[in-house]
Design a protein around this motif. Structure first.
Motif, PDB file in Angstrom:
ATOM      1  N   MET A   1     -33.243 -14.968 -40.253  1.00 54.00           N
ATOM      2  CA  MET A   1     -32.708 -15.507 -41.505  1.00 54.00           C
ATOM      3  C   MET A   1     -31.206 -15.726 -41.360  1.00 54.00           C
ATOM      4  O   MET A   1     -30.472 -14.803 -41.022  1.00 54.00           O
ATOM      5  CB  MET A   1     -33.003 -14.544 -42.662  1.00 54.00           C
ATOM      6  N   ASN A   5     -29.494 -18.556 -46.065  1.00 54.39           N
ATOM      7  CA  ASN A   5     -30.659 -17.995 -46.750  1.00 54.39           C
ATOM      8  C   ASN A   5     -30.358 -16.635 -47.363  1.00 54.39           C
ATOM      9  O   ASN A   5     -30.832 -16.327 -48.455  1.00 54.39           O
ATOM     10  CB  ASN A   5     -31.835 -17.880 -45.780  1.00 54.39           C
ATOM     11  N   ILE A   6     -29.574 -15.836 -46.650  1.00 55.37           N
ATOM     12  CA  ILE A   6     -29.197 -14.524 -47.178  1.00 55.37           C
ATOM     13  C   ILE A   6     -28.409 -14.674 -48.475  1.00 55.37           C
ATOM     14  O   ILE A   6     -28.668 -13.987 -49.477  1.00 55.37           O
ATOM     15  CB  ILE A   6     -28.373 -13.733 -46.142  1.00 55.37           C
ATOM     16  N   SER A   8     -28.468 -17.242 -50.472  1.00 58.99           N
ATOM     17  CA  SER A   8     -29.357 -17.809 -51.491  1.00 58.99           C
ATOM     18  C   SER A   8     -30.226 -16.727 -52.120  1.00 58.99           C
ATOM     19  O   SER A   8     -30.380 -16.667 -53.350  1.00 58.99           O
ATOM     20  CB  SER A   8     -30.231 -18.903 -50.878  1.00 58.99           C
ATOM     21  N   TRP A   9     -30.783 -15.858 -51.283  1.00 59.73           N
ATOM     22  CA  TRP A   9     -31.608 -14.775 -51.811  1.00 59.73           C
ATOM     23  C   TRP A   9     -30.781 -13.800 -52.646  1.00 59.73           C
ATOM     24  O   TRP A   9     -31.247 -13.319 -53.688  1.00 59.73           O
ATOM     25  CB  TRP A   9     -32.292 -14.027 -50.661  1.00 59.73           C
ATOM     26  N   THR A  11     -28.060 -14.499 -54.332  1.00 58.06           N
ATOM     27  CA  THR A  11     -27.752 -15.164 -55.597  1.00 58.06           C
ATOM     28  C   THR A  11     -28.959 -15.174 -56.514  1.00 58.06           C
ATOM     29  O   THR A  11     -28.843 -14.940 -57.731  1.00 58.06           O
ATOM     30  CB  THR A  11     -27.289 -16.612 -55.334  1.00 58.06           C
ATOM     31  N   LEU A  12     -30.145 -15.424 -55.959  1.00 58.57           N
ATOM     32  CA  LEU A  12     -31.374 -15.435 -56.748  1.00 58.57           C
ATOM     33  C   LEU A  12     -31.627 -14.081 -57.398  1.00 58.57           C
ATOM     34  O   LEU A  12     -31.885 -13.995 -58.607  1.00 58.57           O
ATOM     35  CB  LEU A  12     -32.551 -15.826 -55.859  1.00 58.57           C
ATOM     36  N   ILE A  13     -31.542 -13.030 -56.603  1.00 58.09           N
ATOM     37  CA  ILE A  13     -31.824 -11.683 -57.118  1.00 58.09           C
ATOM     38  C   ILE A  13     -30.757 -11.254 -58.126  1.00 58.09           C
ATOM     39  O   ILE A  13     -31.070 -10.681 -59.187  1.00 58.09           O
ATOM     40  CB  ILE A  13     -31.914 -10.681 -55.951  1.00 58.09           C
ATOM     41  N   ILE A  47     -35.827 -19.686 -61.379  1.00 57.35           N
ATOM     42  CA  ILE A  47     -36.354 -19.716 -60.015  1.00 57.35           C
ATOM     43  C   ILE A  47     -36.617 -21.142 -59.551  1.00 57.35           C
ATOM     44  O   ILE A  47     -36.558 -21.441 -58.348  1.00 57.35           O
ATOM     45  CB  ILE A  47     -37.638 -18.856 -59.926  1.00 57.35           C
ATOM     46  N   PHE A  50     -34.236 -22.434 -57.199  1.00 58.53           N
ATOM     47  CA  PHE A  50     -34.179 -21.798 -55.878  1.00 58.53           C
ATOM     48  C   PHE A  50     -35.497 -22.002 -55.127  1.00 58.53           C
ATOM     49  O   PHE A  50     -35.761 -21.307 -54.159  1.00 58.53           O
ATOM     50  CB  PHE A  50     -33.910 -20.299 -56.020  1.00 58.53           C
ATOM     51  N   ILE A  53     -35.829 -22.173 -51.158  1.00 54.52           N
ATOM     52  CA  ILE A  53     -35.803 -21.012 -50.265  1.00 54.52           C
ATOM     53  C   ILE A  53     -37.103 -20.221 -50.360  1.00 54.52           C
ATOM     54  O   ILE A  53     -37.418 -19.432 -49.473  1.00 54.52           O
ATOM     55  CB  ILE A  53     -34.600 -20.085 -50.552  1.00 54.52           C
ATOM     56  N   LEU A  54     -37.866 -20.436 -51.435  1.00 56.77           N
ATOM     57  CA  LEU A  54     -39.151 -19.765 -51.571  1.00 56.77           C
ATOM     58  C   LEU A  54     -40.258 -20.579 -50.906  1.00 56.77           C
ATOM     59  O   LEU A  54     -41.102 -20.041 -50.191  1.00 56.77           O
ATOM     60  CB  LEU A  54     -39.486 -19.560 -53.060  1.00 56.77           C
TER      61      LEU A  54
END
Length: 236
Positions: A1, A5-6, A8-9, A11-13, A47, A50, A53-54
């Motif tokens: 990863m 991507n890190i 993005s994840w 920011t999502l969380i 979501i 995003f 990235i999923l």
């Protein structure tokens, strides 16, 4: 990863945690079932931004770029759904204090509209792919013509004492193929196949050029005639 991507994840969380915390802190008199519904809808809308990235939508192996051609539709319906969902939550909870069941119907309807939009996006992607496949199919004949003449050139350079005029005509024929436009007519397919067959006949006869000179000359004139006829057929 990778770092992208890190980030993005993360920011999502982090965004999801902020949304949940904000709803809980400012719950007010909203019942728990409606609060859960609002949190779920807000997280779903969040979501959507995003989703790449999923579920990666764009593949490097997809040479037709069919998904790129439908991104405008996707983002239009994503934005439309988000604004509609936020507006529905404000009206249902702060303007009229509508029941939980009614709000379920409202949000289900909005999700249904979103799915219709995504269905349209998929149809648009398929159309882009079909156009690409058709164009690719039309260009295959020209590509095979190019391949056959390149094969002849490679074979030609392994044989000594070929007349310069012959070499020049072959080279000129190879250079001129780029002026042919793709076409999907039966006539164009026939001419492309005839050209390839004629060039292959020259390739077969070339090792014994001295003995087959007359036959090679006939095939060469024929290939030049076929080229001229095919060149006069334009894309449609």
């Amino acid at each position: 990863m990778n770092y992208k991507n890190i980030l993005s994840w993360f920011t999502l969380i982090a965004g999801a945690a902020i949304i949940i915390t904000a709803f809980i802190l400012f719950q007010g008199n909203i019942p728990n079932n409606i609060l859960t519904l609002n949190i779920s809808i807000s997280l779903f809308a969040y979501i959507l931004y995003f989703i790449d990235i999923l579920i990666p939508w764009i593949s490097k192996k997809d040479s037709s770029h069919k998904i790129i051609g439908s991104l405008g539709i996707r983002w239009f319906f994503t934005l439309l759904y988000t604004l509609s969902a936020i507006t529905a939550m404000i009206i249902c909870n702060y303007t009229y204090s509508l029941s939980f069941n009614f709000q379920i119907i409202v949000h289900s309807s909005l999700i249904f509209i979103l799915l219709l939009g995504f269905t349209g996006m998929l149809h648009s992607s398929e159309q882009v792919n079909q156009i690409y496949q058709h164009e690719k199919k039309y260009a295959n004949g020209i590509k095979e013509m190019k391949t056959s003449i390149l094969t002849l050139q490679n074979r030609m350079y392994t044989i000594n004492d070929l007349p310069e005029s012959f070499v020049n005509r072959i080279n000129r024929l190879e250079e001129n193929i780029r002026f042919i436009s793709p076409s999907n007519t039966p006539e164009s397919y026939q001419l492309e196949n005839l050209f390839i067959e004629t060039i292959n006949n020259i390739i077969i006869a070339l090792p014994n050029y001295t003995l087959n000179q007359d036959a090679i000359e006939i095939h060469l004139r024929e290939s030049e005639r076929i080229y001229q006829n095919r060149k006069n057929i334009y894309s449609n």
